[in-house]
Design an enzyme around this catalytic site. Sequence first.
Site, mmCIF file in Angstrom:
data_model
loop_
_atom_site.group_PDB
_atom_site.id
_atom_site.type_symbol
_atom_site.label_atom_id
_atom_site.label_comp_id
_atom_site.label_asym_id
_atom_site.label_seq_id
_atom_site.Cartn_x
_atom_site.Cartn_y
_atom_site.Cartn_z
ATOM 1 N N GLY A 24 1.423 15.803 28.111
ATOM 2 C CA GLY A 24 2.082 15.026 27.078
ATOM 3 C C GLY A 24 3.582 14.955 27.240
ATOM 4 C CG ASN B 198 0.896 25.202 18.359
ATOM 5 O OD1 ASN B 198 1.643 25.362 19.309
ATOM 6 N ND2 ASN B 198 -0.074 24.333 18.370
ATOM 7 C CB CYS B 199 3.911 22.275 17.514
ATOM 8 S SG CYS B 199 2.263 21.659 17.078
ATOM 9 C CE1 TYR C 254 -3.142 18.800 19.258
ATOM 10 C CE2 TYR C 254 -4.460 20.059 20.810
ATOM 11 C CZ TYR C 254 -3.237 19.549 20.410
ATOM 12 O OH TYR C 254 -2.118 19.813 21.162
ATOM 13 C CB CYS D 227 3.164 16.650 23.687
ATOM 14 S SG CYS D 227 1.514 17.368 23.708
ATOM 15 C CG MET E 167 4.101 18.496 13.989
ATOM 16 S SD MET E 167 3.231 19.750 13.016
ATOM 17 C CE MET E 167 1.515 19.362 13.393
ATOM 18 C CG ASN F 154 -1.221 23.041 14.954
ATOM 19 O OD1 ASN F 154 -1.372 23.930 15.780
ATOM 20 N ND2 ASN F 154 -2.210 22.294 14.501
ATOM 21 C CB SER G 265 -0.022 18.563 17.185
ATOM 22 O OG SER G 265 -0.661 19.092 16.046
#
Length: 614
Positions: A586, A79-80, A447, A290, A288, A311, A292
């Site tokens: 975000g 993901n990020c 989250y 916006c 990470m 993530n 996370s």
Amino acid sequence: MNTLDKDIAQLLEFDPSIVHENANKDSRTFNTFRDLTAGVVAKSFALERMLPEHVAKAHAEGDIHFHDLDYHPFQPMTNCCLIDIKGMLEKGFQMGNAKVVSPKSIQTATAQIVQIIANVSSSQYGGCTVDRIDEVLSAYAEKNEVHHRAVAQEYVQEDKIEAYVEARVKKDVKDAIQSLEYEINTLYTSNGQTPFVTIGFGLGTDKYSRYIQQAILNTRLEGIGDQKFTAIFPKLVFSIRKGVNFFPEDPNYDIKQLALECSAKRMYPDILNYDRTVELLGDFKAPMGCRSFLPSWQDASGAFINSGRANLGVVTLNVPRIAIESGGDKKAFWEIFHEKMWLMHDALLSRVERLKSVVSDNAPILYKSGAFGIRLEPGEDVTDVFTRERCTLSMGYIGLYEAATVFYGPDWEDDPKAKAFTMEILKEMKQYQFEWTDDYDIFFSVYGTPSESLTDRFCRLDQKRFGDIEHITDKGYYQNSFHYDVRKDITPFEKIEFEKDYPEIASGGFIHYCEYPKMTHNLKALEAVWDYSYDRVGYLGTNTPIDHCYECHYDGDFETTENGFRCPNCGNQDPDTVDVVKRTCGYLGNPVNRPTIEGRHKEIKARVKHMSDS
């Protein structure tokens, strides 16, 4: 018509729920439309053939949401992340056919960073962050000084050397940062969009770091192009720390003032309050993407490591549906809640299983060239990158406001029992976090889901199933995460006080927003809110109207219509002569030429006005 045929037909018909799902993707372009087409196919295949049947069913019906199905699990992507920019610049890296060596100037360093961002963004599906960029680039600005001083000593009069060197270094820094911003905003990744990139900065106190911070803020203030439009990317996150830039006597207090001006005029930077962030996360780092966040993590030597971590994906729980299905019975609520949490468990575990198939060659920039802080050999297994709690797997939630409304009515925010109930939901999720983290050696995090389209999707599905329920499904959207009801006017101080308790429990992803009128002539008021937030919240965004009409030069908040946005002064809706910037998911978005999705236009004005839930 099967699901795939239906989805392709909707895409070809430009169904708004598909082509406008992401505010920063222009579906009219060939490369973006191609990516959307690939995403529809990947999503359909994943739901019908790859996800466990009960997980696919739960997603389709809206009990949970398996995020980013257009990418994962069809491809086992992450993901990020926080890119290990420092390590990559220092050690060099391989990209395509080129072996890139450590840069010898700040201009080359920023050029390399842009290429790294493009490659990383094409190898994952979420946002990426370059953290503490001022401190990282400081060493390369110093190289510029060494070069200019050598030249000056040969050609410049001795009493003018220092002035010459300072002027040249400042110009190099300004040019490098301006180039960084322009290149990011003109860059398209393989998924048809500008990279969702965040830059963290603000803690460096040496002179080069100060030059870089000033250049980042002044470049954003100046705007992009002849008409000086507000840049959408990178997202800027400015770190505030007592002793660095908080108090007037702090060495970087002047840069805090510049950050206030920039936030009032361009909506960025958001701020990270250093001490509160450390309290919540165990050490300091930017988000990470916006919102996370990573927990603190130490390597075998005991050193705290953040850069290079990632993530692995998000699955979100439809909390309002559980409350609706309970019929206002708390016992029934908790029975349904625990049942649905195990659906989330199975969905998250399917992500982990899919990632076990990854080898280093699948994403060389991440696993072989250092973006993830490692340099594996060709064909090497990457499991060790994800385990040992090094990476996070996100247990998302949405709609705490609506869930409490079922039990306590629409104005429950001042009722301690109601707020305690919403906190209990997160505490129960956190218990699962502890258990599953121990079981699987991957850090499960709670989250606050920022999904731009999920606020509508869950509500739309529940409205179809349960009908219009006042203050819950009849609005056409659910509130994101823990945010205060966007329809209510409260002061920034009240909003901070209400929301500050939630990240104590759910620190895996969060952001707070405060809403303001136009603030460019009242920066002291904005600073008062920033200062008030310092010991209360870790991460705070400024939402203020910054729309601009280039026909009549109106500045403020544009009117929302069913066909887009309109200047309230002259009625201009031409996307080429208006600059409309709203916060979406975000990040900032540029939605000027996108009609609002049918059924949302009655409420969207309130959401745009407040923007804390959009």
